[in-house]
Scaffold this motif. Structure first.
Motif, PDB file in Angstrom:
ATOM      1  N   PRO A 174       0.973  -0.993  -0.168  1.00 21.25           N
ATOM      2  CA  PRO A 174      -0.134  -0.064  -0.097  1.00 21.25           C
ATOM      3  C   PRO A 174       0.664   0.884   0.236  1.00 21.25           C
ATOM      4  O   PRO A 174       0.021   2.307   0.095  1.00 21.25           O
ATOM      5  N   PHE A 175       2.450   1.326  -0.468  1.00 19.85           N
ATOM      6  CA  PHE A 175       2.889   2.249   0.145  1.00 19.85           C
ATOM      7  C   PHE A 175       4.203   2.601  -1.077  1.00 19.85           C
ATOM      8  O   PHE A 175       4.737   0.942  -1.455  1.00 19.85           O
ATOM      9  N   ASP A 176       4.549   3.435  -1.715  1.00 16.78           N
ATOM     10  CA  ASP A 176       5.940   3.376  -2.545  1.00 16.78           C
ATOM     11  C   ASP A 176       6.931   2.627  -1.651  1.00 16.78           C
ATOM     12  O   ASP A 176       7.513   2.823  -0.308  1.00 16.78           O
ATOM     13  N   ILE A 177       8.012   2.291  -2.042  1.00 12.21           N
ATOM     14  CA  ILE A 177       9.186   1.226  -1.821  1.00 12.21           C
ATOM     15  C   ILE A 177      10.093   2.001  -2.485  1.00 12.21           C
ATOM     16  O   ILE A 177      10.459   1.859  -3.900  1.00 12.21           O
ATOM     17  N   PHE A 178      11.528   2.251  -2.226  1.00 14.20           N
ATOM     18  CA  PHE A 178      12.787   3.015  -3.185  1.00 14.20           C
ATOM     19  C   PHE A 178      13.451   1.994  -2.379  1.00 14.20           C
ATOM     20  O   PHE A 178      13.294   1.067  -1.868  1.00 14.20           O
ATOM     21  N   SER A 179      13.861   0.768  -3.463  1.00 12.38           N
ATOM     22  CA  SER A 179      14.690  -0.128  -3.286  1.00 12.38           C
ATOM     23  C   SER A 179      16.308   0.807  -4.286  1.00 12.38           C
ATOM     24  O   SER A 179      16.352   0.402  -5.141  1.00 12.38           O
ATOM     25  N   GLN A 180      17.215  -0.036  -3.595  1.00 10.94           N
ATOM     26  CA  GLN A 180      18.168   0.656  -4.169  1.00 10.94           C
ATOM     27  C   GLN A 180      19.922  -0.791  -3.584  1.00 10.94           C
ATOM     28  O   GLN A 180      19.628  -1.543  -2.805  1.00 10.94           O
TER      29      GLN A 180
ATOM     30  N   PRO B  22       6.138   1.642  -7.007  1.00 12.91           N
ATOM     31  CA  PRO B  22       4.554   2.368  -6.926  1.00 12.91           C
ATOM     32  C   PRO B  22       4.093   1.672  -5.993  1.00 12.91           C
ATOM     33  O   PRO B  22       3.917   0.420  -6.106  1.00 12.91           O
ATOM     34  N   ALA B  23       3.182   2.220  -4.988  1.00 11.96           N
ATOM     35  CA  ALA B  23       2.343   1.838  -4.013  1.00 11.96           C
ATOM     36  C   ALA B  23       1.263   0.976  -5.249  1.00 11.96           C
ATOM     37  O   ALA B  23       0.970   0.932  -6.586  1.00 11.96           O
ATOM     38  N   HIS B  24       0.373  -0.271  -4.729  1.00  5.69           N
ATOM     39  CA  HIS B  24      -0.651  -0.866  -5.233  1.00  5.69           C
ATOM     40  C   HIS B  24      -0.111  -1.000  -6.527  1.00  5.69           C
ATOM     41  O   HIS B  24      -0.919  -1.942  -7.361  1.00  5.69           O
ATOM     42  N   LEU B  25       1.201  -1.784  -7.004  1.00  2.00           N
ATOM     43  CA  LEU B  25       1.564  -2.274  -8.088  1.00  2.00           C
ATOM     44  C   LEU B  25       2.099  -3.501  -8.468  1.00  2.00           C
ATOM     45  O   LEU B  25       2.934  -4.307  -7.098  1.00  2.00           O
ATOM     46  N   SER B  26       2.129  -4.782  -8.556  1.00  5.19           N
ATOM     47  CA  SER B  26       2.323  -5.800  -7.982  1.00  5.19           C
ATOM     48  C   SER B  26       3.938  -5.941  -8.788  1.00  5.19           C
ATOM     49  O   SER B  26       4.741  -4.661  -9.494  1.00  5.19           O
TER      50      SER B  26
END
Length: 122
Positions: free
Chosen positions: A64-70, A96-100
């Motif tokens: 349900p939230f954006d996730i930043f992956s580095q 982006p939130a809500h995307l598989s």
């Protein structure tokens, strides 16, 4: 990537505050496993570092939230809404939130994930 084959290992102690850390040394690889270590955990979000052994990934999920992956070591393939993104050490992407999304097995690598939960009240 069958969830029955996925071995996750969690290390829940936060890092020592006020001390410098060598990012790639915070977490080690474990054979046939994904290891997740919490760097900071707050009600408004968290930062975790993850290590993936060769052949290991994460199954499809949505957040349900954006996730930043580095990526901090190695290379990874992150699939967002059926589109593959190939990242190398030093590169990052916002999921982006809500995307598989899922992480495909693609050799050993380490990454940091940051989730910020505030700002979604709208």
């Amino acid at each position: 990537m069958d969830s029955n084959d996925e071995q996750l290992k969690f290390e829940n102690s936060e890092l020592e505050k006020g001390k410098a850390h060598i990012i790639v040394e915070i977490i080690e690889y474990v054979p046939n496993a994904v290891v997740i270590k919490t760097i900071i955990k707050k009600s408004t979000g968290n930062i975790s570092i993850m290590s993936f052994d060769s052949g290991e990934g994460l199954t499809e999920k949505t957040s349900p939230f954006d996730i930043f992956s580095q990526i901090v070591e190695g290379r990874a393939e992150i699939v967002i809404d059926k589109v593959s993104h190939f990242l190398e050490a030093g590169q990052g992407i916002i999921i982006p939130a809500h995307l598989s999304n899922y992480i495909k097995p693609n050799g050993r690598f380490k990454m940091i994930q940051t989730i910020i939960k505030s700002g979604y009240e709208d």
